[in-house]
Design a protein around this motif. Structure first.
Motif, PDB file in Angstrom:
ATOM      1  N   VAL A  79       0.837  -1.206   0.000  1.00 41.57           N
ATOM      2  CA  VAL A  79       0.000   0.000   0.000  1.00 41.57           C
ATOM      3  C   VAL A  79       0.869   1.252   0.000  1.00 41.57           C
ATOM      4  O   VAL A  79       0.627   2.200  -0.742  1.00 41.57           O
ATOM      5  N   ASP A  82       2.135   1.949  -3.338  1.00 39.23           N
ATOM      6  CA  ASP A  82       1.145   1.865  -4.408  1.00 39.23           C
ATOM      7  C   ASP A  82       0.780   3.260  -4.914  1.00 39.23           C
ATOM      8  O   ASP A  82       0.352   4.121  -4.138  1.00 39.23           O
ATOM      9  N   TRP A  84      -1.717   4.161  -6.668  1.00 42.21           N
ATOM     10  CA  TRP A  84      -3.143   4.440  -6.508  1.00 42.21           C
ATOM     11  C   TRP A  84      -3.446   4.968  -5.116  1.00 42.21           C
ATOM     12  O   TRP A  84      -4.252   5.863  -4.934  1.00 42.21           O
ATOM     13  N   PHE A  85      -2.791   4.365  -4.147  1.00 40.04           N
ATOM     14  CA  PHE A  85      -2.999   4.843  -2.772  1.00 40.04           C
ATOM     15  C   PHE A  85      -2.500   6.282  -2.635  1.00 40.04           C
ATOM     16  O   PHE A  85      -3.179   7.140  -2.079  1.00 40.04           O
ATOM     17  N   HIS A  86      -1.323   6.530  -3.210  1.00 35.79           N
ATOM     18  CA  HIS A  86      -0.789   7.894  -3.149  1.00 35.79           C
ATOM     19  C   HIS A  86      -1.746   8.882  -3.780  1.00 35.79           C
ATOM     20  O   HIS A  86      -2.043   9.932  -3.236  1.00 35.79           O
ATOM     21  N   SER A  88      -4.974   8.561  -4.295  1.00 34.82           N
ATOM     22  CA  SER A  88      -6.225   8.730  -3.556  1.00 34.82           C
ATOM     23  C   SER A  88      -5.992   9.576  -2.305  1.00 34.82           C
ATOM     24  O   SER A  88      -6.835  10.376  -1.910  1.00 34.82           O
ATOM     25  N   ALA A 290      -9.267   8.241  -0.405  1.00 34.99           N
ATOM     26  CA  ALA A 290      -8.648   7.080   0.238  1.00 34.99           C
ATOM     27  C   ALA A 290      -9.699   6.065   0.670  1.00 34.99           C
ATOM     28  O   ALA A 290      -9.502   4.852   0.544  1.00 34.99           O
ATOM     29  N   HIS A 293     -10.777   4.191  -2.269  1.00 38.17           N
ATOM     30  CA  HIS A 293      -9.729   3.253  -2.658  1.00 38.17           C
ATOM     31  C   HIS A 293      -9.817   1.984  -1.816  1.00 38.17           C
ATOM     32  O   HIS A 293      -9.734   0.863  -2.327  1.00 38.17           O
ATOM     33  N   MET A 294     -10.049   2.190  -0.538  1.00 40.45           N
ATOM     34  CA  MET A 294     -10.192   1.058   0.370  1.00 40.45           C
ATOM     35  C   MET A 294     -11.391   0.199  -0.031  1.00 40.45           C
ATOM     36  O   MET A 294     -11.304  -1.025  -0.120  1.00 40.45           O
ATOM     37  N   THR A 297     -10.647  -1.682  -3.251  1.00 42.14           N
ATOM     38  CA  THR A 297      -9.715  -2.789  -3.012  1.00 42.14           C
ATOM     39  C   THR A 297     -10.440  -3.992  -2.419  1.00 42.14           C
ATOM     40  O   THR A 297     -10.208  -5.140  -2.812  1.00 42.14           O
ATOM     41  N   THR A 306      -5.328  -6.273   1.894  1.00 38.65           N
ATOM     42  CA  THR A 306      -4.792  -4.972   1.520  1.00 38.65           C
ATOM     43  C   THR A 306      -5.739  -3.862   1.950  1.00 38.65           C
ATOM     44  O   THR A 306      -5.307  -2.825   2.459  1.00 38.65           O
ATOM     45  N   VAL A 310      -5.025  -0.558   4.209  1.00 37.28           N
ATOM     46  CA  VAL A 310      -5.373   0.818   3.840  1.00 37.28           C
ATOM     47  C   VAL A 310      -6.142   1.473   4.978  1.00 37.28           C
ATOM     48  O   VAL A 310      -5.851   2.603   5.391  1.00 37.28           O
TER      49      VAL A 310
END
Ligand SMILES: Nc1ncnc2c1ncn2[C@@H]1O[C@H](COP(=O)(O)OP(=O)(O)OP(=O)(O)O)[C@@H](O)[C@H]1O
Ligand SMILES: [Mg+2]
Lengths: 333, 364
Positions: A79, A82, A84-86, A88, A290, A293-294, A297, A306, A310
C-alpha cells in the motif's frame, strides 16, 4: 443512604431473590448495561480486531475462511508504495483542504452575523443552513449532478448567459465567464465540484457549532468592550474569536476526521461503480478518495487484506492530523 | 471629572410597561451618589442608560455639559464596573486593564505605564500576568475597578460591585472604595442593595422605587427625616416598625395615638391639625424602642430573641397588633427572656407619623 434503603427493602425483596437468584443487587447493574457491551463487542470490537488480523493476511472472502494466507507486512509495504494509494490520498487531502478551510472561514462570520443581527428569524435561518446536513447524500448528489450537467445543467446556463451577454456587439464579461458549456465531468473539475458540494453540505453544521459557542459568551463582555472603546469589528477579533477557540478546536477536529474519511459524496458524484467495475472516482480517478480506494480494493478486487491495511494506515494518518491539530491549539493558550 | 444631569429621563421597553418614569437627578462633580431601591426598580437600567448601553426613551442625559444622545459608550467618559466583573477571560490582568487604551491606539509602553500605576493604587501589581480564572473574587473585583481607573473616566458607574463578595471582604472593599473616591475625587454613581454600603459610602443617597425617585438626601437625613413611609422602611436595618393606629387627640405638643389595645396612649411630636379618629401609621425604628418593666410603658410579651453579640433583636407581641414589634437593644441591657413580659417605651422625638398616603406628617 443505601444501607438504610437496603434494610427497609429486605423483607419485600426476599421472595423475588429466591425466584431469580442470578439477578441480585450486585449483578443487576451489569446485566442492564450488558446489551451495549455485547453489541459493541460483536459489531465494534470484533471487526476492529479482525481487520488488524486481516491486514497481515492475503484473503479473498470467496475462498472462505480457509483461504487466508499469512503475508506479514507485505500488505502495508504494498500500500505504501502503491501509486493508486498515493493518488487517492492526494485527492483526499486536496478535497479536505479546499472544502474544509472555507467551511470554517464561512461558518464563523455567518454564526456571528446570525447571533448578533437576527433574533426572531434566527432559528428558521439556522434550520435552512442545517438542512443539507440531514438530507440524504444520494438526493444531494442527484441534485448536483443535474445542476452540473453539461448541456442542460442550470450552472452552465447561468454561466454562459453571463459570458454571452452582449453590449454593442461586445461581450464585456466574456473574459470572466465561459461562453461555451463547460464539461464538469472533465477530470480537472471533479475535485472542485466535490469540494463545493462537501463545503455546502457541512457549512451549516459548523455554523450551528459556532453559534452554540457564541451563545455561551456572556453579553456583558461585549458591553464592557464597547465601553472600553472596541468597535464591532474589534469586538469580533478581540473577544469573539479568542473565546471561540475551544469550539474551533472541536469543529476542526471533526472536520479533519470527517473529511479524511470522505466517501459518500465523491462516490455518488463520480457515478459510483460502473457495471464493469470501472468508474471509481470518475475520469482519471480524479475524485477517488482514500476511503473509496479502500472500498474498491475490498469489494472490487476482493483483496480484504490490503483493504484492511489501507484502513489502518488511514486511521494512523487521521490520528496524526488530529494530534497535530491538538498541538496547534494547545500551544497558544 | 464631570457632573451628571438627568433631565426627564424615561425608559420603556417595546410593548412593555415603562421602567423609568420622568426622572430628574443632578450629580455634582466629584460627588458619590448611591442608588438604592428594591429589586426590579430600574437601578441597573438607569446606570446602563448613563453608560450608553441602553437607549433613552425620552429626556436627556448630560455628562459635564455635553449632551449624550447618539454618543457611543466609549465617548462618554464613563467607566462601568459590572456586578459580574465582566473580565475578559482570555486576557491577563494587565491586558484586561490595558484593553481600553490599546483600543484607543496608545503605544504599548504608555499602556503598560498606565496599567502599572493603576495596579499600584489597587495593590495588584503581583497579579498582572495572571488570567482572571486564577484570581479570587476580591482580586477580580480589584481588577474590574482597575480596568475602570485606567481609562481615567470622568464618571465611575458601579452596579452592585461588592454583592458577590463575602461579608469580611465586602467591608474591606467598601473601605477601599471610600479611599479611592477621596484619592481620585471622581464623580461616582453606585448601585447597591446593601444598607451599610449606602449609608457609609454615599455623599448622597437616591432612593428609587418603581422607576421614580422617592427621596434624595444625605444618608443621615434619610435616616432621621424620611419623607415617606417607603423611604423610612427602606433605610435602616432592621426595618422600621410600622404600627397602624388612630389619632385620639391633637394639640400643639403633638398627636396622641393608641398602640394596639394598650391603655397608655403615646404623644408623638407632629404639627397640630390632625383630626381625632384619623387613621395613621406610627413609625419607630427598632433602635429607638426601649424595654422596661411590665408596669411601665406598653405591655408586651417577648416571642423571639436574636442575639448578635453586641446587640440583641427582640420580637415582641403587643396585644392588638398583628405584627411583631421589633426592638434592638444593647445585649448588656438584657434583663428579659423569651416568653417573658416586658414594657415598651419609645423615644418619642424619633417617632414618625405617616398618613394613609404614606407621607411623613412629623416633618411638618
Ligand atoms: N430587555 C428588557 N425587556 C423588558 N423589560 C426589561 C428588560 N430589561 C429589564 N427589564 C425590566 O426592567 C425592570 C428594571 O430592571 P433593572 O435591571 O434595572 O432592575 P434593578 O433595579 O437593577 O434590579 P436588581 O436590584 O434586581 O438588579 C425590571 O422589572 C425588569 O424586568
Ligand atoms: Mg440590577
Amino acid at each position: 443512604m443505601s444501607a438504610v434503603m437496603e434494610r427497609r427493602e429486605t423483607p419485600a425483596a426476599a421472595p423475588v431473590k429466591s425466584r431469580r437468584r442470578w439477578l441480585t443487587r450486585k449483578t443487576a447493574p451489569y446485566v442492564f448495561i450488558s446489551p451495549f457491551f455485547i453489541l459493541f463487542a460483536v459489531f465494534g470490537l470484533f471487526p476492529l480486531l479482525f481487520t488488524i488480523y486481516l491486514s497481515f493476511h492475503y484473503w479473498d472472502p470467496s475462498t472462505g475462511l480457509g483461504g487466508m494466507k499469512w503475508v506479514g507486512f507485505e500488505n502495508f509495504t504494498f500500500v505504501l508504495t502503491d501509486d493508486w494509494f498515493h493518488k487517492s490520498l492526494y485527492n483526499t487531502f486536496w478535497i479536505a483542504l479546499v472544502s474544509g478551510v472555507p467551511q470554517h472561514l464561512a461558518a464563523i462570520p455567518l454564526a456571528f452575523f446570525l447571533h448578533t443581527r437576527l433574533s426572531r428569524w434566527r432559528n428558521a435561518v439556522v434550520g435552512l443552513y442545517f438542512l443539507p446536513f440531514i438530507t440524504s447524500t444520494v438526493a444531494i448528489s442527484l441534485v448536483f449532478t443535474s445542476l452540473f450537467s453539461r448541456d442542460y445543467g442550470l450552472i452552465n446556463v447561468l454561466l454562459t448567459q453571463m459570458g454571452q451577454w452582449e453590449v454593442a456587439g461586445l461581450r464585456p464579461l466574456g473574459w470572466v465567464f465561459p461562453t461555451e458549456n463547460i464539461d464538469w465531468n472533465d477530470p480537472g473539475y471533479t475535485k472542485w465540484v466535490i469540494s463545493f458540494v462537501v463545503w455546502w453540505r457541512y457549512v451549516g453544521w459548523n455554523t450551528v457549532l459556532y453559534l452554540s459557542a457564541l451563545q455561551t459568551i456572556p453579553k456583558d463582555l461585549y458591553e464592557a468592550a464597547s465601553i472600553d472603546g472596541a468597535s464591532r469589528r474589534q469586538q469580533f477579533w478581540h473577544i469573539t474569536v479568542p473565546l471561540l477557540r475551544p469550539m474551533m478546536f472541536l469543529a476542526i477536529t471533526l472536520s479533519i476526521i470527517g473529511n479524511l474519511q470522505l466517501f459518500e459524496e465523491p462516490f455518488i458524484l463520480t457515478g459510483g461503480l460502473g457495471p464493469g467495475g470501472t468508474s471509481i472516482g470518475g475520469p482519471d480517478q480524479a475524485g477517488k478518495t482514500a476511503a473509496m480506494h479502500m472500498y474498491a480494493t475490498a469489494y472490487i478486487e476482493s483483496d480484504f487484506g490490503t483493504a484492511s491495511a489501507v484502513a489502518w494506515l488511514l486511521f494512523l494518518i487521521i490520528a496524526m492530523m488530529t494530534w497535530a491539530n491538538n498541538k496547534a491549539f494547545k500551544e497558544k493558550s | 471629572m464631570a457632573s451628571l444631569q438627568l433631565l426627564g429621563v424615561e425608559k420603556s421597553y417595546k410593548g412593555g410597561a415603562s421602567i423609568i418614569k420622568k426622572l430628574d437627578l443632578f450629580v455634582e462633580d466629584g460627588e458619590f451618589v448611591v442608588l438604592v431601591g428594591p429589586s426590579g426598580c430600574g437601578k441597573s437600567t438607569l446606570l446602563r442608560m448613563i453608560a450608553g448601553l441602553e437607549e433613552v426613551t425620552a429626556g436627556h442625559i448630560l455628562i459635564g455639559d455635553k449632551r449624550t444622545e447618539g454618543l457611543p459608550p466609549s465617548e462618554r467618559g464613563v467607566a462601568m464596573v459590572f456586578q459580574s466583573y465582566a473580565l475578559y477571560p482570555h486576557m491577563t490582568v494587565a491586558e484586561n486593564m490595558g484593553f481600553s487604551l490599546k483600543m484607543a491606539g496608545l503605544p504599548k509602553p504608555q499602556v503598560a505605564q498606565a496599567v502599572e500605576r493603576a495596579a499600584e493604587v489597587l495593590q495588584i501589581t503581583h497579579l498582572l500576568q495572571r488570567k482572571p480564572k486564577a484570581l479570587s473574587g476580591g482580586q477580580r473585583q480589584r481588577v474590574a475597578i482597575g480596568r475602570a481607573i485606567v481609562r481615567q473616566p470622568s464618571i465611575f458607574l458601579f452596579d452592585e460591585p461588592l454583592s458577590n463578595l463575602d461579608a469580611a471582604l465586602r467591608a474591606q472593599m467598601r473601605l477601599e472604595l471610600a479611599k479611592l473616591h477621596k484619592q481620585l475625587g471622581t464623580t461616582m454613581v453606585y448601585v447597591t442593595h446593601d444598607q451599610t454600603e449606602a449609608m457609609t459610602l454615599g455623599d448622597r443617597i437616591v432612593v428609587l422605587n418603581g422607576g421614580h425617585i422617592e427621596q434624595t438626601g444625605r444618608p443621615m437625613e434619610l435616616y432621621e427625616r424620611p419623607g415617606n413611609q417607603f423611604v423610612a422602611g427602606f433605610i435602616g436595618s432592621p426595618k422600621m416598625n410600622f404600627l397602624p393606629c388612630r389619632v385620639q387627640a391633637s394639640s400643639e405638643r403633638g398627636a396622641t395615638v393608641q398602640i394596639g389595645s394598650s391603655p397608655r396612649p403615646l404623644q408623638i411630636p407632629a404639627p397640630s391639625g390632625r383630626v381625632a379618629g384619623e387613621p395613621v401609621c406610627l413609625g419607630v425604628r427598632p433602635e429607638h424602642v426601649r424595654l422596661t418593666t411590665p408596669d411601665q410603658g406598653i405591655p408586651a410579651r417577648v416571642d423571639i430573641i436574636e442575639e448578635m453579640g453586641d446587640v440583641a433583636v427582640a420580637y415582641l407581641h403587643v396585644a392588638g397588633l398583628e405584627r411583631h414589634l421589633v426592638v434592638k437593644t444593647p445585649s448588656s441591657a438584657m434583663g428579659f427572656y423569651e416568653g417573658g413580659q416586658v414594657g415598651v417605651a419609645a423615644e418619642l422625638e424619633c417617632c414618625h407619623l405617616f398618613n394613609q398616603q404614606g407621607v411623613n406628617l412629623s416633618l411638618g
